[in-house]
Structure formats: structure tokens, C-alpha cells
Write an enzyme that holds these catalytic residues in place. Structure first.
Site, PDB file in Angstrom:
ATOM      1  N   LYS A  11      -1.380  -6.319  -6.104  1.00 58.67           N
ATOM      2  CA  LYS A  11      -2.827  -6.158  -5.984  1.00 58.67           C
ATOM      3  C   LYS A  11      -3.594  -7.386  -6.491  1.00 58.67           C
ATOM      4  CE  LYS A  11      -2.639  -1.121  -6.281  1.00 58.67           C
ATOM      5  NZ  LYS A  11      -3.096   0.063  -7.035  1.00 58.67           N
ATOM      6  N   PHE A  59     -13.562   7.647  -6.999  1.00 61.66           N
ATOM      7  CA  PHE A  59     -13.218   6.242  -7.238  1.00 61.66           C
ATOM      8  C   PHE A  59     -13.045   5.438  -5.951  1.00 61.66           C
ATOM      9  CE2 PHE A  59      -9.215   8.657  -7.260  1.00 61.66           C
ATOM     10  CZ  PHE A  59      -8.499   7.983  -6.280  1.00 61.66           C
ATOM     11  N   ARG A  87       9.480   3.340  -7.194  1.00 59.15           N
ATOM     12  CA  ARG A  87       8.500   4.067  -8.020  1.00 59.15           C
ATOM     13  C   ARG A  87       8.926   4.027  -9.491  1.00 59.15           C
ATOM     14  NH1 ARG A  87       3.703   5.267  -5.863  1.00 59.15           N
ATOM     15  NH2 ARG A  87       3.560   7.096  -7.173  1.00 59.15           N
ATOM     16  N   THR A  93       1.181   5.202 -12.917  1.00 61.57           N
ATOM     17  CA  THR A  93      -0.071   4.597 -12.444  1.00 61.57           C
ATOM     18  C   THR A  93      -0.880   4.022 -13.600  1.00 61.57           C
ATOM     19  OG1 THR A  93      -0.118   6.158 -10.608  1.00 61.57           O
ATOM     20  CG2 THR A  93      -2.179   5.044 -11.129  1.00 61.57           C
ATOM     21  N   ARG A 104       4.291  -2.187 -14.130  1.00 55.72           N
ATOM     22  CA  ARG A 104       2.932  -1.881 -14.597  1.00 55.72           C
ATOM     23  C   ARG A 104       2.802  -2.040 -16.104  1.00 55.72           C
ATOM     24  NH1 ARG A 104       2.055   2.968 -10.360  1.00 55.72           N
ATOM     25  NH2 ARG A 104       1.016   1.763  -8.731  1.00 55.72           N
ATOM     26  N   ASN A 114      -3.927  -1.855 -11.729  1.00 58.64           N
ATOM     27  CA  ASN A 114      -2.559  -1.550 -12.133  1.00 58.64           C
ATOM     28  C   ASN A 114      -1.486  -2.378 -11.434  1.00 58.64           C
ATOM     29  OD1 ASN A 114      -2.552  -0.311  -9.642  1.00 58.64           O
ATOM     30  ND2 ASN A 114      -2.352   1.763 -10.441  1.00 58.64           N
ATOM     31  N   HIS A 117       1.049  -1.592  -5.807  1.00 59.35           N
ATOM     32  CA  HIS A 117       1.087  -0.324  -5.070  1.00 59.35           C
ATOM     33  C   HIS A 117       2.527  -0.116  -4.641  1.00 59.35           C
ATOM     34  CE1 HIS A 117       0.225   2.691  -1.953  1.00 59.35           C
ATOM     35  NE2 HIS A 117       1.112   2.020  -1.227  1.00 59.35           N
TER      36      HIS A 117
END
Length: 139
Positions: A11, A59, A87, A93, A104, A114, A117
């Protein structure tokens, strides 16, 4: 995309903070093979479409603004049990809840910024990968 592939995005926050190399190193060191990779910028329409599942959430506007503020790195990764293993690798998250050593925990600033994705299902991995990559871009 079979169950041996998943989709990820690094991100804008992680790109801005120079974490592309560290994140990609951690991904490949964890046994994933990169089969598609690109640095790109999402438009507002791209972000609204990609995150349409969240369009009724409070959000949503902030998410779209965040995802369009700078470049992202999109990638398709391959490994047995790719979605579940990825994951686990990225962590919760909220980085405060993420396990030590996860992407993360190492690179995210907050629940909103964070760092990465990761697709949450084999079906979404296929949809999300196809959103960013044409078939000829996957190897």
C-alpha cells in the site's frame, strides 16, 4: 487462479516509507514465488471498484483517498496454500494485534495504514489478481 496463488498490494504508506524491498524479501524468504509484479497508481475509480465491498462502511472515503494518494505495488504470489499462508505472513489488520515478525507488525503504522493487502479467499485472489493483471502479465 488456483489455491496455490494469492494477490497482494504493498500500500501507499509502505511504498512512501521505502519498504518495498523489505516486504518483497520477506515474501520470497517465506517460500512464495512472484508470478506477476507491477508498480502502479490506483485512480479514484480503481479504488472505489476494488474496495466496492466496503462502500457502505464509514471508512470507505478515507480508504479510497488513502489508496490513491501514491503508488502501490501489486503482485500475484504462488505457493501451496497461498491465501492462508500469506494471511499468516502479513498478520492481523491492526498492527498492534499482529504477531511478532509479521509484515504488518514490522511495517504498518496503524489499522488504516497497514502496509499490505492480502486476499482473504481463493475466489477473491482470482478476482483481485485479474483486476490488476492481464493474463499475459502472469508467469
Amino acid at each position: 487462479m488456483a489455491d496455490n496463488r494469492t494477490f497482494t498490494m504493498i500500500k501507499p504508506d509502505a511504498v512512501e516509507n521505502g519498504h518495498i524491498g523489505g516486504i518483497l524479501d520477506q515474501i520470497t524468504a517465506s517460500g512464495f514465488r512472484i508470478v506477476a509484479l507491477k508498480l502502479t497508481q490506483m485512480t479514484q475509480r480503481d479504488a472505489e471498484t476494488f474496495y466496492a465491498v466496503h462502500n457502505e462502511r464509514p471508512f470507505f472515503g478515507e480508504l479510497v483517498e488513502f489508496m490513491t494518494r501514491g503508488p502501490i505495488v501489486a503482485a500475484i504470489l504462488e505457493k501451496d496454500n497461498a491465501v492462508e499462508d500469506f494471511r499468516t505472513l502479513i498478520g492481523a489488520t491492526n498492527p498492534e494485534d499482529a504477531a511478532e515478525g509479521t509484515i504488518r507488525k514490522k511495517y504498518a503504522k496503524s489499522i488504516g495504514e497497514n502496509a499490505v493487502h492480502g486476499s482473504d479467499s481463493d475466489e477473491n485472489a482470482q478476482i483481485e489478481g485479474a483486476f490488476h493483471f492481464a493474463g499475459r502479465e502472469m508467469f
